[in-house]
Design a protein around this motif. Structure first.
Motif, PDB file in Angstrom:
ATOM      1  N   LEU A  17      31.794  36.818  30.418  1.00  0.00           N
ATOM      2  CA  LEU A  17      30.695  36.427  29.535  1.00  0.00           C
ATOM      3  C   LEU A  17      29.499  36.035  30.387  1.00  0.00           C
ATOM      4  CD1 LEU A  17      32.735  34.126  27.121  1.00  0.00           C
ATOM      5  CD2 LEU A  17      32.240  36.575  26.863  1.00  0.00           C
ATOM      6  N   ASP A  19      25.739  34.618  29.709  1.00  0.00           N
ATOM      7  CA  ASP A  19      24.732  34.107  28.771  1.00  0.00           C
ATOM      8  C   ASP A  19      24.307  32.736  29.280  1.00  0.00           C
ATOM      9  OD1 ASP A  19      23.502  32.865  26.343  1.00  0.00           O
ATOM     10  OD2 ASP A  19      24.251  34.684  25.369  1.00  0.00           O
ATOM     11  N   ARG A  25      28.528  30.914  25.133  1.00  0.00           N
ATOM     12  CA  ARG A  25      29.696  31.303  25.922  1.00  0.00           C
ATOM     13  C   ARG A  25      30.972  30.688  25.365  1.00  0.00           C
ATOM     14  NH1 ARG A  25      26.296  29.755  30.140  1.00  0.00           N
ATOM     15  NH2 ARG A  25      27.761  28.142  30.798  1.00  0.00           N
ATOM     16  N   THR A  26      30.898  29.451  24.920  1.00  0.00           N
ATOM     17  CA  THR A  26      32.075  28.788  24.343  1.00  0.00           C
ATOM     18  C   THR A  26      32.503  29.449  23.038  1.00  0.00           C
ATOM     19  OG1 THR A  26      31.503  26.685  25.377  1.00  0.00           O
ATOM     20  CG2 THR A  26      32.974  26.585  23.468  1.00  0.00           C
ATOM     21  N   ARG A  29      34.011  32.791  23.915  1.00  0.00           N
ATOM     22  CA  ARG A  29      35.337  32.597  24.527  1.00  0.00           C
ATOM     23  C   ARG A  29      36.385  32.292  23.448  1.00  0.00           C
ATOM     24  NH1 ARG A  29      37.575  31.060  29.381  1.00  0.00           N
ATOM     25  NH2 ARG A  29      35.543  30.798  30.347  1.00  0.00           N
ATOM     26  N   SER A  43      32.781  32.980  32.992  1.00  0.00           N
ATOM     27  CA  SER A  43      31.748  32.550  32.061  1.00  0.00           C
ATOM     28  C   SER A  43      30.538  32.166  32.915  1.00  0.00           C
ATOM     29  CB  SER A  43      32.267  31.361  31.249  1.00  0.00           C
ATOM     30  OG  SER A  43      31.309  30.931  30.326  1.00  0.00           O
TER      31      SER A  43
END
Length: 141
Positions: A17, A19, A25-26, A29, A43
C-alpha cells in the motif's frame, strides 16, 4: 490402504500500500486482509519509501495513490517500470490523472472514494474488488 488428504497451502498474495494517509492505508489493510488469501507486506507513506522496500517485500500488487510528498505516484510508477513488472492499481482522488497513470504503466486506475472511507466496501463498489482479484489472479470469493 490409508486415505490421506493432502492440503496444498498456496502462498498468500502480497500487496504493498502506498498512500500518504495513514488512515487510508489502515482502511485498505483491514479491507484487504479480511480475505485470508491476501497479505499486506508493506504500508508506505510515499513513493520513495515504496521503491526502497520493493526488493525486500516483493509485492504481487501495489495499490498506489498519486498525490504524496517526497515522491508522487506518477514518479514512482516511472521508476518502478524501469526495474519491475509488478502489477499496480492506482486509487486516487485525482481523477484527472488516471489516464496518465495508465500511460505510465499502471495496470488499473480508479477514483478513490471521497467520503471518510468508513464504509469503503460500499463506496468503492464491486469494481475495486473485481480489479484486485483480477490483478492478483485469484477467484473472487
Amino acid at each position: 490402504m490409508l486415505n490421506v488428504e493432502v492440503k496444498i497451502m498456496s502462498e498468500k498474495k502480497r500487496v504493498m500500500l502506498v498512500d500518504d494517509s495513514a488512515f487510508v492505508r489502515t482502511v485498505l489493510r483491514n479491507t484487504l486482509t479480511s480475505d485470508e488469501r491476501i497479505q499486506v507486506v508493506a504500508s508506505c507513506a510515499n513513493g520513495q519509501i515504496a521503491l526502497d522496500q520493493l526488493d525486500t517485500t516483493k509485492p504481487d500488487l501495489v495499490i498506489l495513490d498519486l498525490e504524496m510528498p517526497v515522491m508522487d505516484g506518477l514518479t514512482f510508477l516511472k521508476n518502478l517500470r524501469m526495474r519491475s513488472e509488478t502489477k499496480v492499481m492506482v486509487l486516487s482522488t485525482r481523477t484527472d490523472k488516471l489516464d496518465e497513470a495508465i500511460s505510465c504503466g499502471a495496470n488499473k486506475a480508479m477514483p478513490k472514494p471521497t467520503a471518510a472511507m468508513i464504509n469503503f466496501r460500499e463506496e468503492s463498489g464491486s469494481d475495486f474488488y473485481s480489479h484486485i482479484y483480477e490483478l492478483l489472479e485469484i477467484p473472487a470469493p
